[in-house]
Motif scaffolding. Structure first.
Motif, PDB file in Angstrom:
ATOM      1  N   LEU A  96    -106.994  -3.779  31.583  1.00 39.97           N
ATOM      2  CA  LEU A  96    -105.953  -3.091  32.334  1.00 39.97           C
ATOM      3  C   LEU A  96    -105.024  -4.075  33.036  1.00 39.97           C
ATOM      4  N   TYR A  97    -105.575  -5.231  33.330  1.00 41.79           N
ATOM      5  CA  TYR A  97    -104.808  -6.209  34.092  1.00 41.79           C
ATOM      6  C   TYR A  97    -104.035  -7.171  33.204  1.00 41.79           C
ATOM      7  N   LYS A  98    -104.529  -7.316  31.984  1.00 47.89           N
ATOM      8  CA  LYS A  98    -103.972  -8.330  31.112  1.00 47.89           C
ATOM      9  C   LYS A  98    -102.445  -8.239  30.940  1.00 47.89           C
ATOM     10  N   PRO A  99    -101.905  -7.046  30.696  1.00 47.93           N
ATOM     11  CA  PRO A  99    -100.447  -6.970  30.498  1.00 47.93           C
ATOM     12  C   PRO A  99     -99.660  -7.380  31.737  1.00 47.93           C
ATOM     13  N   LEU A 100    -100.328  -7.425  32.875  1.00 53.02           N
ATOM     14  CA  LEU A 100     -99.627  -7.778  34.109  1.00 53.02           C
ATOM     15  C   LEU A 100     -99.714  -9.264  34.404  1.00 53.02           C
ATOM     16  N   GLY A 101    -100.412  -9.989  33.550  1.00 53.42           N
ATOM     17  CA  GLY A 101    -100.675 -11.397  33.799  1.00 53.42           C
ATOM     18  C   GLY A 101     -99.418 -12.234  33.942  1.00 53.42           C
ATOM     19  N   ARG A 102     -98.453 -11.988  33.068  1.00 55.29           N
ATOM     20  CA  ARG A 102     -97.223 -12.798  33.110  1.00 55.29           C
ATOM     21  C   ARG A 102     -96.517 -12.653  34.441  1.00 55.29           C
ATOM     22  N   TYR A 103     -96.394 -11.398  34.860  1.00 57.69           N
ATOM     23  CA  TYR A 103     -95.687 -11.197  36.122  1.00 57.69           C
ATOM     24  C   TYR A 103     -96.458 -11.827  37.272  1.00 57.69           C
ATOM     25  N   SER A 104     -97.770 -11.728  37.204  1.00 52.28           N
ATOM     26  CA  SER A 104     -98.612 -12.314  38.235  1.00 52.28           C
ATOM     27  C   SER A 104     -98.331 -13.815  38.379  1.00 52.28           C
ATOM     28  N   GLY A 105     -98.212 -14.506  37.247  1.00 54.97           N
ATOM     29  CA  GLY A 105     -97.915 -15.937  37.281  1.00 54.97           C
ATOM     30  C   GLY A 105     -96.538 -16.225  37.842  1.00 54.97           C
ATOM     31  N   LEU A 106     -95.566 -15.427  37.414  1.00 51.73           N
ATOM     32  CA  LEU A 106     -94.195 -15.633  37.893  1.00 51.73           C
ATOM     33  C   LEU A 106     -94.098 -15.440  39.405  1.00 51.73           C
TER      34      LEU A 106
END
Ligand code: SF4
Ligand code: SF4
Lengths: 395, 250
Positions: free
Chosen positions: A85-95
């Motif tokens: 569930l969290y994986k697709p949000l990973g990029r934004y999390s890094g940014l």
């Protein structure tokens, strides 16, 4: 699960995007102007003195830096612990993590007495100093999270994603521990003389970082007219609840241990009972706004599906967190150091034994707010030029 | 202050001291010391590891209402107030105390205690804060970035941040806006072979003789002899910083 598509984030109308960016630009320009004003005149134009040496800019800076490392949590959960569930949000999390760190560091550097000597800080290391370590930790954070983002975005290097994810995870725990340890080394100041300080900062970072994440995520999906599923949001909300509870627990542990140590009774009385503005910030800001309100909004069945409640809880967590750092940084300095146990200071040429007054000035606040604006600008630009947000996050 | 805390653990001290010596300088032959490339080089040029400079303040002799030492220090180093006491630089300050139990009042002066294990040096990210081989703790004002971490770390509030541009500086002490500074133990005098600080000189001139400067390593110096025959204390001895400034009759 169907395949995830990421796309650059365009908000409703170009005018809305550019005016938003322009507004952030103005806030940043004001902050830079304020920094120049303080630097040019010297720090006497601020509220800081020889007694309160770290003021409002430090509160903003530490707050943002701590939040930065926590913002990476979602990515960590996604790739290190394999939460689909969290994986697709990973990029934004890094940014977001990179943006928050950049904002915090800008504030920190511009409040130095000699920001022009930044190069000295980058080339001269005293390895006994936790500050010097932090310079390395912060620089490394940019690099590692940058690579991490790359492994998430570029399919050809995606196989390294998990490894880099692990590295980023440990790096950012080290980073927050390092930030918390800044205070741990100040043995003479009662407020900071506690072993629980470093783990408390780690858990604070989880909470603030996630709150920043949730609020900006909701905003971005409203702006971009994209779908954001309730289920995913509820997951994030529940996680926030756990973190807020954990911060509350650590706060309790910190004060209870301090109450156990007789020498620390003075500072405890000060923060909890008769410290005036610091006592108010602690009870109203940190405990009521920062813990009780969000926990209520998160766990009350009445707000189970309410997006506004989630957003409001996140904002409350951020406000409470800001007060928490304020009480730690400024409150800890305002309380006098006890140089002469058993004696009372009758007279002093340097405010010995007195509770110090600190009134932050507008330029200090402007610089701090500019730090937040820098973080948001980086996010807004980054999300527009890179494929950061999934096209849809419906359940 | 308890007896125990005034007798810090010397083994630990030696060990730390040894480690610092090993990293900072290497003795090739007696008297010949090779420094690792470090800041202390240039500024320690006049320093001699044989000595450890320090002071002894006799609280009984420090006279109520007197500010001779403070004024002398200000003149010597070109410290001028701007009418803003909270941000003006203070290198030496009088403190008047009252015992909570007995009501006995006494007075003393506080300044940088020239710790053997200075927290300010430990925390300084750029090595701007450093300790000379003769025990004098200084700030290299060309290296200080003004982060104020040392001010947070100093247990004695000995340091001041320069909050404004300075004019008419004294040649004895180069200073600068945005940097941190503190008592230099009149290092310019020490390096010129003048064995008396400005504060001591002024105090003696007033006839109080509350301040005694000298070499803690030389058993025949007046300060060493007095320390041997009297019951002096370190302020916050519990921190085990082994301060170079000691107090009598506190
Ligand atoms: S008294 Fe303070 S400034 Fe002086 S050496 Fe000790 S820690 Fe450093
Ligand atoms: S203010 Fe200057 S001397 Fe003090 S810790 Fe920072 S760089 Fe070092």
């Amino acid at each position: 699960m169907s395949k995830m598509y990421y796309r650059e984030l365009y908000c409703g109308t170009p005018a809305r995007y550019w005016s938003g960016l322009a507004l952030l630009g103005v806030i940043i320009a004001i902050g830079l102007g304020a920094a120049y004003y303080m630097e040019h005149n010297g720090h006497w134009v601020t509220g800081m003195t020889n007694q309160i040496v770290w003021g409002l800019p430090h509160v903003f800076a530490i707050f943002l830096i701590v939040a930065a490392s926590g913002a990476l949590n979602v990515a960590s959960i996604g790739s290190v612990f394999g939460g689909p569930l969290y994986k697709p949000l990973g990029r934004y999390s890094g940014l977001l993590a990179i943006g928050l760190l950049a904002g915090g560091l800008m504030v920190l550097v511009l409040d130095l007495g000699r920001p022009d000597r930044l190069i000295v800080a980058m080339t001269e290391y005293n390895f006994k100093s936790i500050f010097a370590w932090n310079v390395i930790l912060y620089t490394g954070f940019f690099a590692i999270v940058g690579i991490y983002l790359w492994t998430m975005i570029d399919r050809s290097v995606n196989k390294y994603n998990r490894t880099v994810g692990f590295a980023a995870f440990f790096w950012r725990i080290a980073l927050t521990t390092g930030t918390g340890s800044i205070f741990g080394f100040l043995v003479a100041r009662e407020a900071y003389d506690a072993a629980v300080m470093a783990p408390m900062f780690v858990i604070m970072s989880f909470s603030y970082g996630l709150a920043f994440f949730i609020i900006t995520l909701i905003a971005a999906y409203i702006w971009g007219d994209r779908e954001l599923g309730d289920f995913r949001l509820t997951k994030l909300k529940n996680l926030l609840g756990v973190f807020v509870g954990a911060v509350f627990y650590f706060t309790l542990a910190y004060h209870l241990t301090n109450l156990y140590i007789t020498q620390h009774h003075g500072i405890e009385r000060f923060i909890l009972l008769d410290g005036g503005v610091y006592t108010q910030m602690f009870w109203i800001g940190q405990i009521f706004i920062g813990s009780i309100i969000p926990l209520f909004l998160i766990y009350s069945p009445a707000f189970e599906k309410s997006r506004w409640a989630i957003a409001a809880a996140s904002v409350a967590v951020l406000i409470g967190g800001f007060f928490q750092i304020y009480v730690i940084v400024i409150g800890g300095q305002a309380y006098p150091m006890n140089l002469f146990p058993g004696k009372e200071v009758v007279e002093s040429g340097f405010y010995d034994g007195q509770v110090m007054n600190y009134v932050p000035t507008l330029p200090e606040a402007a610089l701090g707010v500019a730090g937040i604006a820098v973080a948001l600008t980086m996010v807004a630009v980054g999300a527009r030029v890179f494929k950061v947000f999934p096209e849809t996050l419906e359940d | 202050m308890s007896n125990k805390s005034d007798q810090p653990n010397m083994d630990r001290r030696k060990m730390i001291g040894g480690a610092i010596a090993a990293t900072g300088a290497m003795t090739i032959a007696p008297g010949v010391i090779l420094h690792a490339a470090s800041v202390s080089d240039e500024a320690s040029a006049g320093a001699d590891a044989k000595h450890r400079w320090g002071m002894l303040i006799d609280s009984n002799k420090c006279a109520d209402g007197c500010s001779a030492c403070v004024d002398a220090c200000n003149t010597e180093h070109g410290l001028k107030g701007h009418g803003r006491p909270a941000t003006d630089a203070v290198w030496i300050r009088p403190v008047k105390l009252k015992d909570k139990q007995t009501g006995r009042e006494n007075r003393l002066v506080m300044m940088c205690q020239h710790c053997e294990h200075p927290p300010c040096v430990d925390v300084c990210p750029t090595n701007a804060s450093f300790k000379r081989v003769d025990g004098i703790v200084l700030v290299d004002r060309h290296r200080c970035i003004g982060c104020r971490y040392c001010m947070m770390a100093c247990p004695y509030k000995a340091r001041s941040f320069i909050h404004e541009a300075l004019t008419e500086q004294s040649v004895n002490a180069p200073r600068g806006k945005g940097c941190v500074e503190s008592c230099t133990l009149c290092v310019h005098r020490v390096d010129d072979g003048v064995m008396q600080t400005a504060c001591q000189e002024a105090c003696s001139k007033e006839g109080h003789d509350a301040i005694l400067f000298g070499d803690l390593n030389d058993p025949n110096s007046e300060i060493s002899k007095t320390l041997k025959s009297t019951n002096s204390v370190q302020i916050r001895a519990d921190l085990e910083l082994n301060t170079g400034v000691r107090y009598l009759n506190l």
